[in-house]
Design a protein around this motif. Structure first.
Motif, PDB file in Angstrom:
ATOM      1  N   GLU A  31       0.809  -1.216   0.000  1.00  0.00           N
ATOM      2  CA  GLU A  31       0.000   0.000   0.000  1.00  0.00           C
ATOM      3  C   GLU A  31       0.842   1.265   0.000  1.00  0.00           C
ATOM      4  OE1 GLU A  31      -2.140  -3.442   1.737  1.00  0.00           O
ATOM      5  OE2 GLU A  31      -0.262  -2.442   2.292  1.00  0.00           O
ATOM      6  N   MET A  32       2.150   1.108   0.282  1.00  0.00           N
ATOM      7  CA  MET A  32       3.052   2.256   0.271  1.00  0.00           C
ATOM      8  C   MET A  32       3.780   2.412  -1.064  1.00  0.00           C
ATOM      9  SD  MET A  32       2.787   4.014   2.988  1.00  0.00           S
ATOM     10  CE  MET A  32       4.246   5.038   2.747  1.00  0.00           C
ATOM     11  N   LEU A  33       3.525   1.516  -2.013  1.00  0.00           N
ATOM     12  CA  LEU A  33       4.120   1.668  -3.339  1.00  0.00           C
ATOM     13  C   LEU A  33       3.556   2.930  -3.992  1.00  0.00           C
ATOM     14  CD1 LEU A  33       3.921  -2.047  -4.565  1.00  0.00           C
ATOM     15  CD2 LEU A  33       5.962  -0.814  -3.801  1.00  0.00           C
ATOM     16  N   PRO A  34       4.414   3.740  -4.612  1.00  0.00           N
ATOM     17  CA  PRO A  34       3.944   5.038  -5.099  1.00  0.00           C
ATOM     18  C   PRO A  34       3.362   4.999  -6.508  1.00  0.00           C
ATOM     19  CG  PRO A  34       6.318   4.893  -5.350  1.00  0.00           C
ATOM     20  CD  PRO A  34       5.873   3.601  -4.692  1.00  0.00           C
ATOM     21  N   VAL A  35       2.273   5.707  -6.691  1.00  0.00           N
ATOM     22  CA  VAL A  35       1.736   6.012  -8.013  1.00  0.00           C
ATOM     23  C   VAL A  35       1.847   7.521  -8.178  1.00  0.00           C
ATOM     24  CG1 VAL A  35      -0.338   6.090  -9.449  1.00  0.00           C
ATOM     25  CG2 VAL A  35       0.190   4.032  -8.126  1.00  0.00           C
ATOM     26  N   ASN A  36       2.676   7.933  -9.118  1.00  0.00           N
ATOM     27  CA  ASN A  36       2.939   9.354  -9.354  1.00  0.00           C
ATOM     28  C   ASN A  36       3.449  10.028  -8.078  1.00  0.00           C
ATOM     29  OD1 ASN A  36       3.024  11.632 -11.032  1.00  0.00           O
ATOM     30  ND2 ASN A  36       1.010  12.322 -10.342  1.00  0.00           N
ATOM     31  N   GLY A 264      -0.865  -3.825 -13.675  1.00  0.00           N
ATOM     32  CA  GLY A 264      -1.891  -2.842 -13.352  1.00  0.00           C
ATOM     33  C   GLY A 264      -1.307  -1.653 -12.624  1.00  0.00           C
ATOM     34  N   PHE A 265      -0.355  -1.911 -11.744  1.00  0.00           N
ATOM     35  CA  PHE A 265       0.342  -0.853 -11.020  1.00  0.00           C
ATOM     36  C   PHE A 265       1.139   0.027 -11.984  1.00  0.00           C
ATOM     37  CE2 PHE A 265       4.341   0.400  -8.871  1.00  0.00           C
ATOM     38  CZ  PHE A 265       3.822   1.259  -7.915  1.00  0.00           C
ATOM     39  N   LEU A 266       1.808  -0.616 -12.939  1.00  0.00           N
ATOM     40  CA  LEU A 266       2.565   0.130 -13.943  1.00  0.00           C
ATOM     41  C   LEU A 266       1.634   0.992 -14.784  1.00  0.00           C
ATOM     42  CD1 LEU A 266       5.152   0.779 -15.519  1.00  0.00           C
ATOM     43  CD2 LEU A 266       4.763  -1.323 -16.850  1.00  0.00           C
ATOM     44  N   GLU A 267       0.499   0.428 -15.187  1.00  0.00           N
ATOM     45  CA  GLU A 267      -0.458   1.190 -15.992  1.00  0.00           C
ATOM     46  C   GLU A 267      -0.969   2.412 -15.231  1.00  0.00           C
ATOM     47  OE1 GLU A 267      -4.663   0.668 -18.455  1.00  0.00           O
ATOM     48  OE2 GLU A 267      -3.903  -0.989 -17.229  1.00  0.00           O
ATOM     49  N   ALA A 268      -1.208   2.247 -13.931  1.00  0.00           N
ATOM     50  CA  ALA A 268      -1.666   3.376 -13.127  1.00  0.00           C
ATOM     51  C   ALA A 268      -0.634   4.495 -13.124  1.00  0.00           C
ATOM     52  CB  ALA A 268      -1.956   2.916 -11.702  1.00  0.00           C
ATOM     53  N   ASN A 269       0.629   4.142 -12.977  1.00  0.00           N
ATOM     54  CA  ASN A 269       1.674   5.162 -12.996  1.00  0.00           C
ATOM     55  C   ASN A 269       1.724   5.889 -14.335  1.00  0.00           C
ATOM     56  OD1 ASN A 269       3.694   5.552 -10.639  1.00  0.00           O
ATOM     57  ND2 ASN A 269       3.195   3.376 -10.571  1.00  0.00           N
ATOM     58  N   ILE A 270       1.558   5.129 -15.424  1.00  0.00           N
ATOM     59  CA  ILE A 270       1.565   5.749 -16.753  1.00  0.00           C
ATOM     60  C   ILE A 270       0.371   6.685 -16.905  1.00  0.00           C
ATOM     61  CG2 ILE A 270       1.311   5.278 -19.217  1.00  0.00           C
ATOM     62  CD1 ILE A 270       2.906   2.689 -18.747  1.00  0.00           C
ATOM     63  N   ALA A 271      -0.798   6.233 -16.468  1.00  0.00           N
ATOM     64  CA  ALA A 271      -2.011   7.046 -16.609  1.00  0.00           C
ATOM     65  C   ALA A 271      -1.922   8.339 -15.803  1.00  0.00           C
ATOM     66  CB  ALA A 271      -3.225   6.232 -16.177  1.00  0.00           C
ATOM     67  N   TYR A 272      -1.435   8.243 -14.571  1.00  0.00           N
ATOM     68  CA  TYR A 272      -1.337   9.442 -13.736  1.00  0.00           C
ATOM     69  C   TYR A 272      -0.241  10.376 -14.246  1.00  0.00           C
ATOM     70  CZ  TYR A 272      -4.759   8.169 -10.203  1.00  0.00           C
ATOM     71  OH  TYR A 272      -5.942   7.889  -9.553  1.00  0.00           O
ATOM     72  N   ALA A 273       0.838   9.803 -14.802  1.00  0.00           N
ATOM     73  CA  ALA A 273       1.878  10.640 -15.404  1.00  0.00           C
ATOM     74  C   ALA A 273       1.328  11.374 -16.624  1.00  0.00           C
ATOM     75  CB  ALA A 273       3.076   9.786 -15.791  1.00  0.00           C
ATOM     76  N   ALA A 274       0.469  10.691 -17.390  1.00  0.00           N
ATOM     77  CA  ALA A 274      -0.131  11.321 -18.565  1.00  0.00           C
ATOM     78  C   ALA A 274      -1.034  12.485 -18.180  1.00  0.00           C
ATOM     79  CB  ALA A 274      -0.919  10.285 -19.360  1.00  0.00           C
ATOM     80  N   GLU A 275      -1.657  12.395 -17.000  1.00  0.00           N
ATOM     81  CA  GLU A 275      -2.501  13.485 -16.518  1.00  0.00           C
ATOM     82  C   GLU A 275      -1.665  14.731 -16.258  1.00  0.00           C
ATOM     83  OE1 GLU A 275      -6.080  13.574 -15.152  1.00  0.00           O
ATOM     84  OE2 GLU A 275      -6.188  12.134 -16.806  1.00  0.00           O
ATOM     85  N   ASN A 276      -0.399  14.540 -15.852  1.00  0.00           N
ATOM     86  CA  ASN A 276       0.458  15.675 -15.475  1.00  0.00           C
ATOM     87  C   ASN A 276       1.248  16.226 -16.657  1.00  0.00           C
ATOM     88  OD1 ASN A 276      -0.345  15.543 -12.813  1.00  0.00           O
ATOM     89  ND2 ASN A 276       1.268  14.125 -12.243  1.00  0.00           N
ATOM     90  N   ASP A 277       1.829  15.330 -17.463  1.00  0.00           N
ATOM     91  CA  ASP A 277       2.659  15.794 -18.582  1.00  0.00           C
ATOM     92  C   ASP A 277       2.673  14.720 -19.663  1.00  0.00           C
ATOM     93  OD1 ASP A 277       4.538  16.830 -20.328  1.00  0.00           O
ATOM     94  OD2 ASP A 277       5.761  17.682 -18.721  1.00  0.00           O
TER      95      ASP A 277
END
Length: 289
Positions: A31-36, A264-277
């Protein structure tokens, strides 16, 4: 009609072992693994708070102290950041923390399933309705999913689960509902079953990790027998509660990320990164794809 009790409390079951992310989760809770740059559990906590939740109950296990520490002040770090006039970084460490006395950590002791984890919070919930949020499931939408559910609850009371359509081949990974009005955004549930095969699944409407439940569920969980996987399944007790109380499913229409799986965790990081830049992300991905 009896008065609808205010929804103030939420349970966060975070006692899982996170074996899919070993060796990273040998010492670090999944639960402490970071997304964005923000831990999964903070994303879920902020969804709950943005939905009007006032009290937060974390069901933990061994080696989860990093979660406790994350929801506390880090005075040494804050002093250093203050001395260096790093206000942005200082805000990121503490400005989002809940008020003192609004958070509790409860040990589950044994990983006996989601139903058992929820039951462990019974003394902190009392006779109030409560929400449950699973940190594995990150839901990206304009309006927080729990807020959408809570707005409906505030008008009508009852019990609610978040739902979404999944491929028929995936029904064995979820709790699945049956309903007479499958094509509507708010559906009345007639039955639920945990992880059915595609041949026996009553629909392809899966329960996702957001719940609003009445406290009567605790009496059923206390008497519950192990179900699928040898665990106490919340779906089994919710299905029994259907005999005396209403259950509805609220459809989620945003983007859902199963952060319990590495991809799924990797995809979340990509999606949230896309929201920012999105531009920078696109240029980076060109190097590899």
């Amino acid at each position: 009609m009896s008065k609808i009790k205010k929804l103030r409390k939420a349970i966060f079951p975070v006692g899982g072992l996170g074996t899919r992310f070993l060796p990273a989760t040998k010492a670090l809770p999944k639960e402490m693994l970071p997304v964005n740059s923000k831990p999964l559990i903070q994303h879920i906590f902020e969804e709950a708070r943005a939905s009007g939740i006032e009290e937060f109950i974390f069901i933990t296990g061994r080696n989860k102290n990093a979660i406790n520490n994350h929801f506390d002040h880090s005075y040494e770090l804050q002093d250093i950041l203050g001395e260096k006039n790093k206000q942005l970084e200082l805000d990121l460490t503490s400005n989002w923390l809940p008020d003192a006395g609004s958070i509790a950590f409860v040990r589950q002791y044994e990983p006996l399933g989601l139903g058992h984890a929820i039951w462990c919070a019974r003394n902190f919930i009392g006779d109030e309705p409560f929400a449950v949020l699973l940190a594995d499931e990150l839901l990206l939408s304009a309006e927080p999913m729990l807020k959408k559910m809570k707005d409906i609850y505030d008008k009508n009371g009852g019990n609610y689960v978040g739902i979404m359509e999944v491929d028929k081949d995936q029904t064995s990974n979820y709790g699945i509902i049956d309903t007479a009005n499958k094509n509507e955004d708010l559906v009345k549930i007639t039955s639920m079953i945990e992880k059915p095969s595609k041949e026996t699944a009553p629909s392809n409407l899966a329960i996702i990790g957001r719940y609003i439940l009445q406290p009567e569920i605790f009496a059923l969980l206390e008497k519950a027998s192990p179900g699928v996987g040898g665990e106490i399944q919340i779906t089994d007790s919710m299905n029994k509660l259907l005999e005396t109380d209403n259950f509805h499913g609220v459809k989620f229409t945003g983007k859902r990320f199963d952060c319990g799986r590495p991809m799924g965790f990797l995809e979340a990081n990509i999606a949230y990164a896309a929201e920012n830049d999105a531009g920078e992300l696109k240029e980076m991905l060109k190097k590899y794809i």
